[in-house]
Design a protein around this motif. Sequence first.
Motif, short mmCIF file in Angstrom:
data_model
loop_
_atom_site.label_atom_id
_atom_site.label_comp_id
_atom_site.label_asym_id
_atom_site.label_seq_id
_atom_site.Cartn_x
_atom_site.Cartn_y
_atom_site.Cartn_z
N ALA A 121 0.75 -1.15 -0.49
CA ALA A 121 0.14 0.15 0.58
C ALA A 121 1.07 1.28 -0.02
N ILE A 122 2.07 1.29 0.59
CA ILE A 122 2.84 2.04 0.72
C ILE A 122 3.78 2.53 -0.61
N LEU A 123 4.04 1.58 -1.05
CA LEU A 123 4.43 1.22 -2.97
C LEU A 123 3.20 2.35 -3.62
N PHE A 124 2.12 2.12 -3.11
CA PHE A 124 1.19 1.81 -4.34
C PHE A 124 0.77 3.63 -4.41
N GLY A 125 0.85 4.36 -3.25
CA GLY A 125 0.27 5.48 -2.36
C GLY A 125 0.68 6.27 -2.89
N TRP A 148 -9.45 2.77 -11.83
CA TRP A 148 -10.08 1.76 -13.26
C TRP A 148 -8.98 1.71 -13.77
N PHE A 149 -8.08 2.15 -13.97
CA PHE A 149 -6.55 1.66 -15.04
C PHE A 149 -5.99 0.36 -13.63
N ALA A 150 -5.55 0.81 -12.71
CA ALA A 150 -5.30 0.04 -11.91
C ALA A 150 -6.03 -1.28 -11.63
N ASN A 151 -6.88 -1.26 -11.84
CA ASN A 151 -8.86 -2.83 -11.23
C ASN A 151 -7.75 -3.49 -12.75
N GLY A 152 -7.51 -2.99 -14.05
CA GLY A 152 -7.82 -3.50 -15.50
C GLY A 152 -6.64 -4.99 -15.00
N VAL A 153 -5.29 -4.07 -14.22
CA VAL A 153 -3.73 -4.37 -13.83
C VAL A 153 -4.25 -5.51 -12.73
N TYR A 154 -4.50 -5.64 -12.17
CA TYR A 154 -4.87 -6.42 -10.93
C TYR A 154 -5.39 -7.74 -12.03
N GLN A 155 -6.62 -7.38 -12.43
CA GLN A 155 -7.38 -8.23 -13.01
C GLN A 155 -6.26 -9.44 -14.25
N PHE A 156 -5.64 -8.51 -14.76
CA PHE A 156 -4.78 -8.91 -15.61
C PHE A 156 -3.82 -10.36 -14.66
N ILE A 157 -3.29 -9.63 -13.63
CA ILE A 157 -2.04 -9.86 -13.07
C ILE A 157 -2.70 -11.73 -12.49
N PHE A 158 -4.15 -11.70 -11.85
CA PHE A 158 -4.84 -12.43 -10.97
C PHE A 158 -5.69 -13.43 -11.87
N LEU A 159 -6.27 -13.19 -13.10
CA LEU A 159 -6.71 -14.22 -14.50
C LEU A 159 -5.70 -14.70 -14.91
N ILE A 160 -4.74 -13.49 -15.43
CA ILE A 160 -3.34 -14.68 -16.51
C ILE A 160 -2.26 -14.82 -16.00
N LEU A 161 -1.66 -13.78 -15.88
CA LEU A 161 -0.09 -14.57 -15.34
C LEU A 161 -0.29 -15.62 -13.64
#
Length: 430
Positions: A121-125, A148-161
Motif C-alpha cells: 500500500a505504501i508503494l501504491f500510495g 479503473w486502470f489499476a483494476n485492469g492491471v489487477y485482473q490481468f495479473i490474477f486472471l492470466i499471470l
Amino acid sequence: MEPRPNIEENTQNKRIEMLEKGKKFLINNMVTILFVIIGYIGFVLSGLSLPFFLNDLINRVARNGFLVLALIIPVLAGMGLNFAVVLGAMAGQMAIIMTIHWGVFNWQGILLCVLLATPIAILFGFLTGKLLNKTKGQEMITSLILGWFANGVYQFIFLILVGSVIPMKNEELVLSTGVGLRVTVDLDKKLRYAIDSLFRFSFIKSVLIVGIVFISVALYMYIKNNKQGQLDSAKGKVMALSASGIVLGVWSIMTMLNSRNMLNNLNIPVVTFVIIGLLCFATAFLTKTKLGQDFRTVGQDQHLANVSGIDSNKIRVLAIVISTVLAAWGHIIYLQNMGTLSTYGSHENIGMFAIAALLIGGATVTKATIGQALLGTVLFHTIFIVSPLAGRNLLGDAQLGEYFRAFVVYGVIGVSLGMHAWKKQMQSKK
C-alpha cells in the motif's frame, strides 16, 4: 423610560441572529438532514424490527467505518475525495490471497495480512501521490481513472499471470485449469470474523456504559467551568451531554429489565470498534501535530505553504500514502467480516461506497471530519438496509429499492461535486 426600545431592539436582533444561524445550519447540513428523513421513512416502510435493524447496522458500521475514515487526510490536504483508495483495497486483497495460500489463519492470519499489505500500500500510495502532483487541480478525476486502470492491471495479473508466469499451486485458490484465481474464495474457518469474534459484548450494556460516560463528562465539564467562572458558555454542552446520558441510561436499564426484549441478545464486536476508535483518536491527534498543520496549510494554499518552507508536494504524497495504507487495513477488516473474497470484484465499489458515506455525513470536497465520517457510515448503511424491503412494501418490487441504493451512491457523489464546482465558480466571480 429610555431602556425599553433598546431591550426590544436587542430582542429583535437576537431573533434575527438565531434565524440566520438556523438558516445557515439547515443549508450546511441539508444533505445529512435529507438522509435522516429518508432513513426514518424507509425504516418505517420496511417493517423491520428494531433488533434486526440494529444487528445489521452494527455489523455494517464495524465492516465499513475504518474505510470511510481513511478518506479524511487527503481532504485535509486539499486533494479532495480520494477515489484511489481502491488501490489500497487491492493491496489488502493481495495480502489476503498470499496469507490463505500460505495457510496462516485466524488472528495470526490478519496480523500477517497487515504486515504484507502495508509495504504494498505504501508503494501504491507513493506512486499515486506522485501522479496526483503531476495533475494538480484534477486530483479526483485522476484518482478515479487511476482506480479503473489499476483494476485492469489487477485482473490481468490474477486472471492470466497467476499459475502461468507466477507459480501457485493451491486447489482452493487456483482454477482447475491451473491458470488464474477462482472468482470466489471462502474465508470461513480461515479469516472470517478473525477480528470480530475476538471479544463480543452486550449491546445494551455498551449503551449503558456510553450513558455513564456522557454523564461523567458532563459532570467534569460542569465542575471545571464552574471553577473557571465560564459555566454560561459551556451550559449548552453540559445540558446536552447530561440529557443524552440520562436517556441512554434509563432506556438501557429498562430494556435489560425486560428479558423478552430481543435487544438483550445483540452483541457488538468490541475489538473492531476499538480499532475504529483508535483510528479516530490517531486522526484527531494527527491534526493537532506539526504534520497536521502542514496538511491544513497545503490544503488551504499551496503557494503560501511553499513560501512558508513546507514542501507541499511531499506533504501531498504523504497524505495519499497514509490514506492508501489505511484503506488496505480497512479492506482487510471489511473482508474478514464479509467472510467471502470476491477475487475480481470485492475492491471495485469500495471507493464509491466509502465516499458516498462520507458525503452523506455532511462532508464536502474541501472539509471532512471524524464525526461526519461516522454519521455518514450510519446513515448510508441505514439506507442500504431498509431500501429493498421499503421498495417491496411500497411498490411491490424489492428491485426498486436496489436501484434506489445505486442512485444514492452515484447521486450523492454527483451532487456534491456539482455543488463544489458551483461554489468555486461563485467565489471566482467575487
